[in-house]
Every structure is written in structure tokens, then in C-alpha cells.
Design an enzyme around this catalytic site. Structure first.
Site, PDB file in Angstrom:
ATOM      1  N   ASP A  36      58.920  30.442  62.394  1.00  0.00           N
ATOM      2  CA  ASP A  36      57.850  29.539  61.973  1.00  0.00           C
ATOM      3  C   ASP A  36      56.698  29.469  62.970  1.00  0.00           C
ATOM      4  OD1 ASP A  36      59.127  28.993  59.666  1.00  0.00           O
ATOM      5  OD2 ASP A  36      59.678  26.934  60.128  1.00  0.00           O
ATOM      6  N   ASP A 274      11.769  34.444  40.056  1.00  0.00           N
ATOM      7  CA  ASP A 274      12.770  35.425  40.449  1.00  0.00           C
ATOM      8  C   ASP A 274      14.186  34.960  40.148  1.00  0.00           C
ATOM      9  OD1 ASP A 274      10.877  37.179  41.375  1.00  0.00           O
ATOM     10  OD2 ASP A 274      10.899  36.375  43.409  1.00  0.00           O
ATOM     11  N   GLY A 409      24.853  42.256  42.024  1.00  0.00           N
ATOM     12  CA  GLY A 409      25.386  42.712  40.749  1.00  0.00           C
ATOM     13  C   GLY A 409      24.308  43.307  39.867  1.00  0.00           C
TER      14      GLY A 409
END
Length: 513
Positions: A36, A274, A409
Site C-alpha cells: 500500500d 471566429d 478538430g
């Protein structure tokens, strides 16, 4: 319990570690097995801290379980005090150590240390990381802070920032500036970067600014009840929320609201020519409840997006987020299963995702742009530059963070449109290495011959003809997946096995009605 590749939250002792790491002069003694001890690497590797968390592990091993493990904890606690000389100590057990029931709190008390040793009861198998941070900070405040005479001038505590928090470091600076503009000083900022001695002075502030409900709401409620300190309910993420926050603080402090918007660019950018192509973009949001609720408001009211879905992984915020989702006319998804989130995203087919690093990976797989708005995050979301989410500059940062994936994109879509060009086809090298570009062999149709794409979405086998597949690639990538699925469904329902260009446009006309 379910095995999974990713988790939105760790166990509650990681939340306690976030509090301890953010503070100074505090040490955390954690009863835990050797396996852990991975957790402290989160801070040095992901947050890029220049020091390791102030945590001492007992690191018992399997062979120790046949004997008394309590002495291991007592030895570790005493050694930690003698080595680090902290002002206070928190003690607890990891999820594995919880099973052996050694009672770290009682063992620490028996040591008679000359500093406060605050026990943590964190139910590892019922609750998770954000609860652990909230409960740890609450216990620290409950044990160390006392009612005090208020400061002569109006002051506030900033509560909630922790180690490994999403932009917490920069949000502190931004919110401090908002208060200073109204003549309000900050008394203590906690947990990060306060010390236990500073925690003791929290009672002298006039009110608390609750920056992150996930990690400090319990402490805020306690101080309201015990110290008479009201706390803010508005989280200043976004332009509208920042204005509302300033008005709320002014009312609590009995001062005039002051907000310097000279640095604010988001509203102008969002309304500029834009950015008109952003209007109406369908977005899905997922993360912690606080950030999702705030970002949903920004998406709809400040960016002109259409929110088609939202959800959170921390169930403590479920009721709040369900209320927010109802205002948007949708149903909130409350889950900590990223596969369920992925299924919802596929169903909704949004044009953009606002989420965590998990949604970023989902977006890559589905071809949908994603901006990160919430923890858990990866190293790239702990930038060296000033990059808050709150306040005026936070609004500017959010605009850039959300818009850039869409802008890139659009660029990708334009490159796709010119994919037959000698410079941009798939076999070409980088465009600035022109000598690597090679003209492809073209047939009579002007395209490279390729095996038709296969899809099995119904009782018949669907085949995309090369011309139709070429036409499909002209559709913007952020809606291409939905167009492909719709066309295949349309063809399957009509028993059409070969999808041609005509089939593609017939499907488009059908779903447009």
C-alpha cells in the site's frame, strides 16, 4: 468488489494523504502493508512535487500477521515523531490494515506523545478518496481549531485545497485576489498550505470560503455551528459564477461588491465571429459533482453549447447534481464505472466531452475531442504555468482549454477533406518534409483500392463500398461515428447489404426529418 483498470477515486486513506501532503508541520502515520506504499508516488510523479508526502508506513508483511502487529505501529509512530518533530500527527489504517483491527488511534494515545495525535476512522470498504479528504480535514479542524475573538478587519478562511487537487494551487491565488479587491484579507487557507498552528487560528475569521465542497464541506458546517462562521455556497468557476460569488461574499462581509473584469476575455471570445461555429455543439460532462455543475452552466450560458448529458462519480454529490441535471432537462449519471460512462457517451454521440483523464481516453477511442475539467487527472494537467479554474483568469483558461480541441478538430477535418492531395495523404511524411511526400497510384476512380469496411449491426452483413467510405471521411470527425452508425442501422432495417454513396445520403435525409 470489482476489478477494474481505472478508478475515479482511490481508497479513503489516499484522501487523508492529500490533506497531509498539502499541509506543513503535519505527519501521517499509516498502518499499511508493504503493497500500500504506492500512494505517495502519485504526488511526486503526477503532481510533480519536489518532496515526498509526510507519511510514515508501518509496512508490515505477510509473515508479521502471525504475531502482534500493534508493536509495529507503535514503533513507527514513535520513530516518525522523533525524526520529523511535527506539530501534530494523524494516524490511521489503509484498507488492508483495517482488517486486522489494531486501532491506530488507541495505540497512538497510549504512546503519550507531546503533540496532538488525531485518529482517523475511514471505512475503506464503504467510502472513497474524497470522503477521506473531507473527513480528515474535519477531524483536524475539530481537534485543533477553537472559538476565538474575530479579527479587527474582515477576514475569511479559504477551505478545501489539498495536495493532488485539480488546479488548487492556482485557484488559491485567484480567489485571494478576488477577496483582496474588496478589502477582505485571508486569515487561513487550509488544508493546503496551512500548519496545525494556523488551523488553531481558523476561528478568528468572519466567514469561510468553501472552495471545494468535496474536501471541506463537513468542516465548513462544523465551523458554522461551533464558531458562528457562515460559508459561501457559490463556487466561482465561470464568469457568471464568479460574479455571483463576489455578490455573495460582499453580502457576508457587509462590503460593496468589487470585481475587476479588465482581464476577462471569455465573453468577447465566445461571441466573436471566429467562435460562431461552437454554438450548439453537443457536449457531455463527467467528473466530480462540483466541477461538473459549474461547467454545465458555463457550457450552456457562456459558450452556447447544448448539454446532452452529465454525471459524477462521487456519490456524496449525487443529490446536488441530479438537481442541476433536472434544470437542464436530462438525467444525471451517477457511477464510478468508467465503462458505464463510455456506454452513455456512445449512446449520446456528443461532439465534445468535458471530463476527467478517463473520459479523455474514452474520447480518443471514440474519436471525440475531450477537455479535462475535473480530477482525476494526469501529469499534463498539473502545468508549470499559472492556470486556475476559478475567477476571471480561470474563465479565460477554461475558454482556451475547451475551444482548442474543437479548433484542432476542425483542422483535422480540413486535412481529411484534402486527403487525396499529394501532400496530405496517409502515406506522406510531415508536410514540412516535402521530399517524403509520394504520389499514390490511383485507379479510374481516383482513389486507392482498399478492402471494403465491414460492420455487423443487424441480421445482414453490411459492407461499405469504397466510394461511400471515402464520402464518409468527409464528414467532420466529431459526428462521423454517429453518421456511420445511423447509416448502418438505416441499411440493416431495409435489408441493404452494400452501402453506397446514395445509401449514405438517403440515411442522412431520413434522420434529418
Amino acid at each position: 468488489m470489482k476489478l477494474t483498470v481505472w478508478t475515479y477515486e482511490g481508497p479513503p486513506h489516499v484522501g487523508a494523504m492529500r490533506v497531509a501532503t498539502g499541509m506543513t508541520g503535519l505527519h501521517y502515520v499509516l498502518h499499511a502493508p508493504q503493497g500500500d506504499t504506492y500512494a505517495d508516488l502519485l504526488f511526486t510523479m503526477i503532481e510533480r512535487r519536489n518532496h515526498r508526502p509526510p507519511v510514515t508506513y508501518t509496512t508490515f508483511q505477510a509473515r508479521d500477521l502471525g504475531a502482534d502487529t500493534a508493536y509495529l505501529f507503535k514503533d513507527a509512530a514513535m520513530a516518525a515523531y522523533e525524526r520529523f518533530k511535527p506539530e501534530a500527527m494523524i494516524v490511521g489504517a489503509s484498507c488492508t490494515a483495517e482488517l486486522i483491527q489494531d486501532d491506530p488511534g488507541g495505540l497512538a494515545e497510549a504512546l503519550g506523545l507531546p503533540i496532538p495525535a488525531i485518529p482517523l476512522e475511514l471505512p475503506s470498504y464503504q467510502r472513497k478518496e474524497n470522503f477521506g479528504a473531507d473527513e480528515t480535514f474535519f477531524q483536524i479542524v475539530r481537534h485543533l481549531a477553537k472559538p476565538m475573538e474575530k479579527t479587527a478587519r474582515v477576514t475569511a478562511n479559504l477551505i478545501g485545497p489539498t495536495g493532488l487537487g485539480f488546479r488548487h494551487r492556482d485557484d488559491i491565488i485567484e480567489v485571494t485576489g478576488l477577496l483582496m479587491d474588496m478589502g477582505i484579507e485571508v486569515n487561513v487557507t487550509a488544508p493546503m498550505p496551512a500548519s496545525p498552528s494556523e488551523i488553531a487560528k481558523m476561528g478568528q475569521a468572519h466567514f469561510n470560503v468553501l472552495m471545494y465542497p468535496e474536501t471541506a464541506e463537513s468542516a465548513a458546517r462544523y465551523m458554522e455551528r461551533e464558531f458562528g462562521q457562515p460559508y459561501t455556497k457559490v463556487v466561482p468557476i465561470g464568469v457568471g459564477a464568479t460574479r455571483d460569488f463576489v455578490a455573495e461574499v460582499a453580502k457576508l462581509a457587509s462590503v460593496e461588491p468589487v470585481l475587476d473584469e479588465s482581464r476577462l476575455r471569455l465573453p468577447w471570445y465566445s461571441a466573436s465571429v471566429d467562435s460562431t461555429y461552437l454554438t450548439g455543439k453537443r457536449v457531455f460532462l463527467f467528473g466530480d459533482g462540483t466541477h461538473v455543475a459549474a461547467c454545465a452552466r458555463i457550457a450552456r450560458d457562456e459558450m452556447g453549447f447544448e448539454v446532452v448529458g452529465m454525471g459524477c462519480y462521487n456519490r456524496e454529490q449525487a443529490r446536488m447534481l441530479r438537481g442541476v441535471a433536472k434544470e437542464f432537462g436530462i438525467e444525471a449519471l451517477i457511477t464510478d464505472d468508467y465503462l458505464e460512462v463510455e456506454r452513455r457517451i456512445e449512446e449520446l454521440a456528443p461532439e465534445m466531452i468535458l471530463g476527467t483523464q478517463m473520459e479523455r481516453h474514452i474520447g480518443k477511442r471514440l474519436g471525440i475531442p475531450c477537455a479535462v475539467i475535473s480530477a482525476p487527472v494526469h501529469v499534463q494537467d498539473f502545468p508549470a504555468r499559472y492556470s486556475p479554474q476559478m475567477g476571471i483568469e480561470g474563465a479565460n483558461v477554461i475558454f482556451d482549454t475547451w475551444v482548442h480541441p474543437l479548433v484542432m478538430g476542425l483542422e483535422e477535418h480540413l486535412l481529411t477533406m484534402f486527403r487525396q492531395d499529394f501532400e496530405f495523404h496517409d502515406d506522406a511524411g510531415a508536410s514540412h518534409h516535402g521530399h517524403k511526400a509520394k504520389l499514390r497510384e490511383v485507379g479510374k476512380t481516383g482513389i486507392v483500392s482498399a478492402e471494403p469496411a465491414q460492420a455487423n449491426t443487424g441480421p445482414v452483413e453490411i459492407v461499405w463500398l469504397p466510394a461511400a467510405e471515402k464520402e464518409l471521411k468527409k464528414i467532420p470527425f466529431f459526428v462521423r461515428g454517429k453518421a456511420k452508425r445511423n447509416t448502418e442501422t438505416f441499411a440493416s432495417e431495409r435489408g441493404v447489404q452494400e452501402i453506397s454513396v446514395d445509401t449514405l445520403y438517403e440515411a442522412k435525409a431520413h434522420y434529418a426529418r
